[in-house]
Design a protein around this motif. Structure first.
Motif, PDB file in Angstrom:
ATOM      1  N   ARG A   1       4.894   4.986  -5.960  1.00  8.11           N
ATOM      2  CA  ARG A   1       4.611   4.757  -7.378  1.00  8.11           C
ATOM      3  C   ARG A   1       4.395   6.045  -8.162  1.00  8.11           C
ATOM      4  O   ARG A   1       4.934   6.201  -9.255  1.00  8.11           O
TER       5      ARG A   1
ATOM      6  N   ILE B   1       2.272   1.772  -3.432  1.00  4.45           N
ATOM      7  CA  ILE B   1       1.313   2.238  -4.432  1.00  4.45           C
ATOM      8  C   ILE B   1       0.942   3.703  -4.177  1.00  4.45           C
ATOM      9  O   ILE B   1       0.883   4.513  -5.103  1.00  4.45           O
ATOM     10  N   LEU B   2       0.724   4.045  -2.893  1.00 10.31           N
ATOM     11  CA  LEU B   2       0.237   5.395  -2.604  1.00 10.31           C
ATOM     12  C   LEU B   2       1.339   6.440  -2.685  1.00 10.31           C
ATOM     13  O   LEU B   2       1.135   7.521  -3.221  1.00 10.31           O
ATOM     14  N   ALA B   3       2.498   6.122  -2.114  1.00  9.57           N
ATOM     15  CA  ALA B   3       3.500   7.174  -1.944  1.00  9.57           C
ATOM     16  C   ALA B   3       4.625   7.119  -2.963  1.00  9.57           C
ATOM     17  O   ALA B   3       5.084   8.152  -3.432  1.00  9.57           O
TER      18      ALA B   3
ATOM     19  N   LEU C   1       0.828  -1.202   0.000  1.00 12.97           N
ATOM     20  CA  LEU C   1       0.000   0.000   0.000  1.00 12.97           C
ATOM     21  C   LEU C   1       0.872   1.265   0.000  1.00 12.97           C
ATOM     22  O   LEU C   1       0.622   2.209  -0.757  1.00 12.97           O
TER      23      LEU C   1
END
Lengths: 419, 308, 303
Positions: C93, C89-91, C86
């Protein structure tokens, strides 16, 4: 435990200066006005000018809000790494103020306790104490547990001529700052000597090891006076090792201590570290009594240390299982106010600091800071929760210490040592 | 650059004049204003390293500690021996000595930085900051863990803002000079810069030494402002505070960084009731800024490469 | 002599933990070329996951027991793997094409965010929590020497996981893809490798390792707090650099060396107060004289 704690007590009024148009300007800086000012001055070298534009807005001072009550300022570490101590002492102080206000306050006025959090950070304390004195108009300051932060606050109180009462800063340097600085706890030389005598006489130790937290001024100070006490008693120090507060692995030092074969180990640290040290000492087969100071006292020591802390000794300010009616009344009131929580030494000292200050205000008969200071200095035979307190010429409390032992998962009262 | 010099002198004069009236101010506000001045010095000097030169230092608090402790120790030892009339001289000397020693420490960090970049450098500077803290913590001559107390209160508004003006002037003048364009070149592309005959090593070390010097000055001001120093006050989080100022203002944007330093000093005071959320907001701010506005919040209509 | 051997045991036990954490750093660095500062905080989250899972598991498999512990470790590892994916993906990517400095600053931001959010009283609170006893403990005495069962568990787990990681990276299809991504992302993508999936997998694996390390660390010192990951995290990072970042056996070697050095320094009176600085001093020395690390290969940046 934190569920019903509020950062500012209910007596705290909303900051009055939000209504003040000048101060509203200051707050306005943080809004888009910054951008406007900046664009206007976006010349070749606009920064200096901008800085001064900001100052000129701040220049006009916004003075303290008018208050009907007597404003007492408190600074405490309510968040950050030493929050547990700060919260305990704050809860004690708050309880004292509530009790006093319920009984009609002092000099016919209510007490307004303004509490500010310094986040356990160096540098922050001076700001909050300045605010409490210069902006909120506190007549006296209460705080704090950690000596290093009391030392930061002390010169400010001294320069402003505002009396400051520290609940639990045991480092002797704190009150040396000036004649406005007081404390209600004993000081490290006394505590160090008490434990040195205890180790020599009661435990009959001939060889002692000292294990100090180099990160903590409290630990280093206490260790120093303990060693001086031992030297006086002619006891040999066989090992001196250091750790850093917050470490998790102490086996390297403990192995060295074990190889020196001491009869007792003195660990003037805080409870979380001490619990882990006790566990690892037990694993390594270092089965000698461990001793410490008031930094040990916390339920957490028992929760983490479990059987490993069993049988060890430490000195502290009071025993919650003592029979005195004063203590019993305090313990009952505290337990009721904070949902069954048993007060620790910091809570009792926080309570006492507020009580002794209000007693001085009563005797001074005025809220003039100078009069309060003189009354504080004249305190004698004050019946506090943590024992009978007299303030000596160094503005330190002259009082007794108690020695507790961990027994059957509880702190057990062992003996009282008079000064 | 005469225009710039005029601004500098105007700034210093204004600071000193305002300072004469500082007894009129509320001490709390005065304290905050001096904090602003000190933070401007810290942020602008870090901006030279992190912004203009494109290095990444996480050890600014360490330089500040070196300067602060040196200056404090000097004035503690020297001021009782000399008449009070010489006090400004002592203070200036103490500040310069603090700055000088910090610059020396900056040289020590700058040299390993020759071979490192990005993440490695960040960790090394962080490590340097920690080592300085550990050393101070074990130095009994400066109070070790219990801190250095009783430092005379020499820092005034005039001192803080005059030196802030000097810092801003110096850093801007340096970066805007022909020589200083090299900082930006190194920041943009080291390899390309060195193929143009610019020696990245020299620029990086210059940036570290200059940045550290001013951080040391700021540390000296801080010591004589707070009157008490303890090693825990110069930890990693203090460095992060300064880094956030630079990021918020926009790396390499002096104006933005100054605004950010002012804002981030005032904001916690205004939001005292919410202080428990301060660090959470800080960290979110870093993440969001990096995604949405890596050029900083206070940068507008300037194309990249402008040094002001 | 006993003293020396005992310190050797202490140092190996400490070093194994560092090695285990360093494995996670090295894996992520190997693929993405950036330091995941939040790794140390995922470690902390792993310990907290176990702390909250323990009472639930205890009602089915009474603790301390091996089965119960294995279940807790597996569940915590899964939770942390999800958190790691997570975070990526959130920070990280959205920043993949940005300069490395931007990603680095974001990683620091993520790390601080996790730490301070967890310190807030509505989440975990800043105070130290007692970590439950998960495994039956026994101390083995060999003459004057003491070896704790937990220390043995740490060493064995580290060895097993090191072997496992080596197998995954060198002998599986996923590992081949990981190495390809590490070598050249664009070329790997052209070969039909799903970059995002590989990176997510790497983050998941690294975070699961962190969770295991967190639990082992908490077993060794059963008091957990939201900042517990910071110190071992930094040391482990240094260990990874020492061994040559991106290199799995290097991370293990670096961890062990650092653990031994710290332990021997910690056992000497005049040195124990400088223990905090030792790791950093080593780091600076290694970066000055052998920046690629003990087992790493020097790379030259091509223009």
């Amino acid at each position: 435990m934190l569920s019903e704690f509020r950062p500012c007590s209910e007596q705290v009024k909303p900051h009055a200066d939000f209504e003040n148009p000048v101060c509203a300007c200051i707050n306005g800086i943080s809004s888009l006005s910054a951008r406007l000012v900046l664009v206007t001055f976006d010349a070749m070298f606009p920064r200096t000018l901008f800085a001064f534009a900001a100052i000129s807005i701040l220049i006009v001072s916004c003075n303290q809000p008018g208050s009907d009550g007597i404003v007492i300022g408190e600074f405490a570490s309510l968040t950050g790494k030493e929050a547990t101590f700060g919260i305990s002492s704050h809860e004690g102080t708050l309880l004292a103020v509530e009790t006093l206000n319920a009984a009609g306050g002092v000099l016919g006025k209510k007490i307004d306790l303004l509490t500010e959090d310094n986040q356990s950070k160096a540098g922050e304390t001076s700001n909050v104490v300045n605010k409490l004195i210069s902006k909120d108009g506190a007549v006296a300051i209460l705080g704090e547990v950690a000596s290093s932060r009391s030392l930061e606050a002390a010169p400010i109180c001294q320069q402003n001529g505002i009396p400051m009462v520290s609940p639990a800063s045991t480092n002797p340097k704190v009150t040396e700052t000036g004649d406005n600085i007081f404390r209600v706890c004993f000081i490290d030389p006394f505590q160090g000597t008490v434990m040195a005598n205890f180790v020599t006489k009661t435990l009959n130790a001939k060889k002692v090891a000292v294990f100090t937290d180099v990160k903590s001024d409290y630990s280093k100070g206490l260790a120093k006076f303990f060693k001086e006490g031992l030297a006086k008693n002619g006891v040999q120090i066989v090992a001196e090792l250091d750790f850093n507060g917050g470490d998790k692995d102490f086996k390297a030092q403990l192995t060295a201590i074990k190889s020196a074969a001491p009869d007792a180990v003195f660990i003037p640290g805080y409870y979380t570290d001490v619990a882990l040290i006790a566990i690892q000492a037990k694993q390594l087969g270092l089965n000698v009594p461990l001793c410490g100071g008031d930094g040990w006292e916390s339920q957490t020591l028992l929760d983490i240390g479990k059987t490993a802390v069993e049988g060890h000794y430490f000195s502290t300010h009071y025993a919650s299982d003592a029979a005195s009616p004063n203590v019993q009344a305090f313990v009952a009131a505290y337990t009721k106010r904070y949902n069954g929580k048993v007060p620790d030494a910091m809570a009792a000292l926080g309570y006492d600091s507020a009580m002794i200050l209000v007693d001085a205000i009563k005797r001074a008969g005025s809220t003039d800071s100078k009069a309060i200071r003189d009354a504080l200095a004249a305190t004698k035979d004050f019946e506090a929760v943590t024992g009978k307190i007299a303030i000596n010429a160094q503005r330190d409390a002259v009082k007794s210490a108690v020695i507790l032992q961990v027994k059957d998962g509880k702190f057990k009262y062992l003996e009282t040592v008079a000064p | 650059m005469t225009g710039a010099k005029r601004w500098l002198i105007a700034g210093i004069v204004l600071a000193v004049v305002v300072s004469i009236f500082s007894a009129q101010f509320n001490r709390y506000h005065l304290g905050i204003i001096i904090d602003i001045g000190i933070n401007i010095i810290l942020a602008v000097s870090l901006n030279l390293i992190n912004g203009h030169t494109g290095q990444f230092s996480l050890g600014h608090a360490g330089f500040m500690a070196v300067g602060g402790y040196t200056a404090a120790k000097i004035s503690l030892v020297v001021s009782p021996m000399l008449p009070p009339a010489l006090q400004p001289m002592i203070f200036l000397f103490a500040l310069l000595a603090g700055g000088g020693l910090a610059a020396l420490a900056g040289l020590g960090v700058g040299i390993p930085s020759l071979r490192l970049r990005g993440d490695y450098l960040a960790i090394v500077t962080l490590g340097f900051g920690e080592i300085i803290r550990v050393v101070v913590q074990n130095m009994d001559s400066v109070g070790a863990a219990s801190g250095l107390k009783g430092i005379p209160k020499y820092t005034t508004l005039g001192w803080a803002f005059s030196l802030a003006a000097v810092t801003i002037y110096f850093v801007t003048a340096l970066v805007n000079s022909t020589y200083g364009r090299g900082f930006i070149a190194v920041s943009d592309d080291e390899v390309a810069a060195s193929s143009m005959g610019i020696n990245p090593v020299r620029y990086k070390v210059t940036a570290f030494v200059t940045g550290a010097f001013f951080a040391g000055i700021a540390g000296g001001l801080y010591a004589h402002h707070k009157q008490f120093l303890s090693p825990t006050g110069f930890d990693f989080l203090k460095s992060i505070d300064i880094v956030v100022m630079v990021i918020l203002g926009g790396m390499g944007r002096t104006t933005g960084v100054v605004v950010a330093a002012i804002l981030l000093t005032l904001l916690p005071e205004v939001l005292r009731q919410f202080s428990e959320y301060r660090m959470i907001i800080y960290s979110l701010l870093i993440i969001v800024l990096m995604m949405a506005r890596p050029q900083g919040l206070f940068t507008w209509n300037r194309k990249k490469g402008g040094a002001a | 002599m006993d003293w020396l051997l005992q310190q050797l045991i202490n140092g190996l036990a400490l070093g194994s933990i560092y090695a285990l954490i360093a494995l996670g750093y090295t894996m992520v660095y190997g693929v993405l070329r950036f330091i995941n500062f939040a790794h140390a905080d995922v470690l902390m989250l792993g310990a907290y996951a176990a702390y909250f899972l323990a009472p639930a598991v205890n009602s089915i498999f009474p603790l301390p027991s091996l089965t119960g512990t294995l279940i807790i470790v597996l569940l915590s590892a899964m939770i942390c793997a999800a958190i790691g994916i997570l975070i990526e993906i959130l920070a990280y990517r959205p920043l993949r094409q940005r300069p490395r400095l931007t990603v680095l600053i974001t990683a620091i931001g993520v790390s601080l965010f996790i730490e301070f959010t967890c310190q807030h009283k509505a989440v975990f609170g800043a105070d130290t929590k007692p970590f439950p006893q998960l495994l039956p403990e026994h101390d083995f005495h060999l003459g004057g020497l003491v070896i704790g069962s937990n220390d043995l568990v740490v060493v064995v787990t580290t060895l097993l996981l090191l072997g496992g990681m080596w197998f995954i990276v060198q002998r599986t299809k996923m590992g081949t893809a990981m190495r390809a991504v590490s070598f050249n992302q664009q070329a790997a993508a052209l070969m039909g490798i799903n970059i995002n999936r590989i990176i997510s997998f790497t983050f998941g694996l690294g975070s699961a390792l962190a969770a295991v390390a967190g639990i082992l660390y908490a077993l060794k010192a059963p008091g957990i707090d939201p900042l517990m990951g910071v110190q071992p995290g930094l040391r482990a990072f240094i260990a990874a650099v020492l061994g040559g970042i991106g290199n799995l056996p290097g991370a293990a070697l670096g961890g062990l060396l650092l653990g031994l050095l710290e332990t021997f320094a910690g056992g000497i009176s005049g040195l124990s107060n400088y223990r905090d600085g030792i790791a950093f001093a080593i780091l600076i020395l290694i970066l000055l004289f052998k920046p690629a690390g003990l087992l790493g290969k020097a790379t030259i940046e091509k223009v």
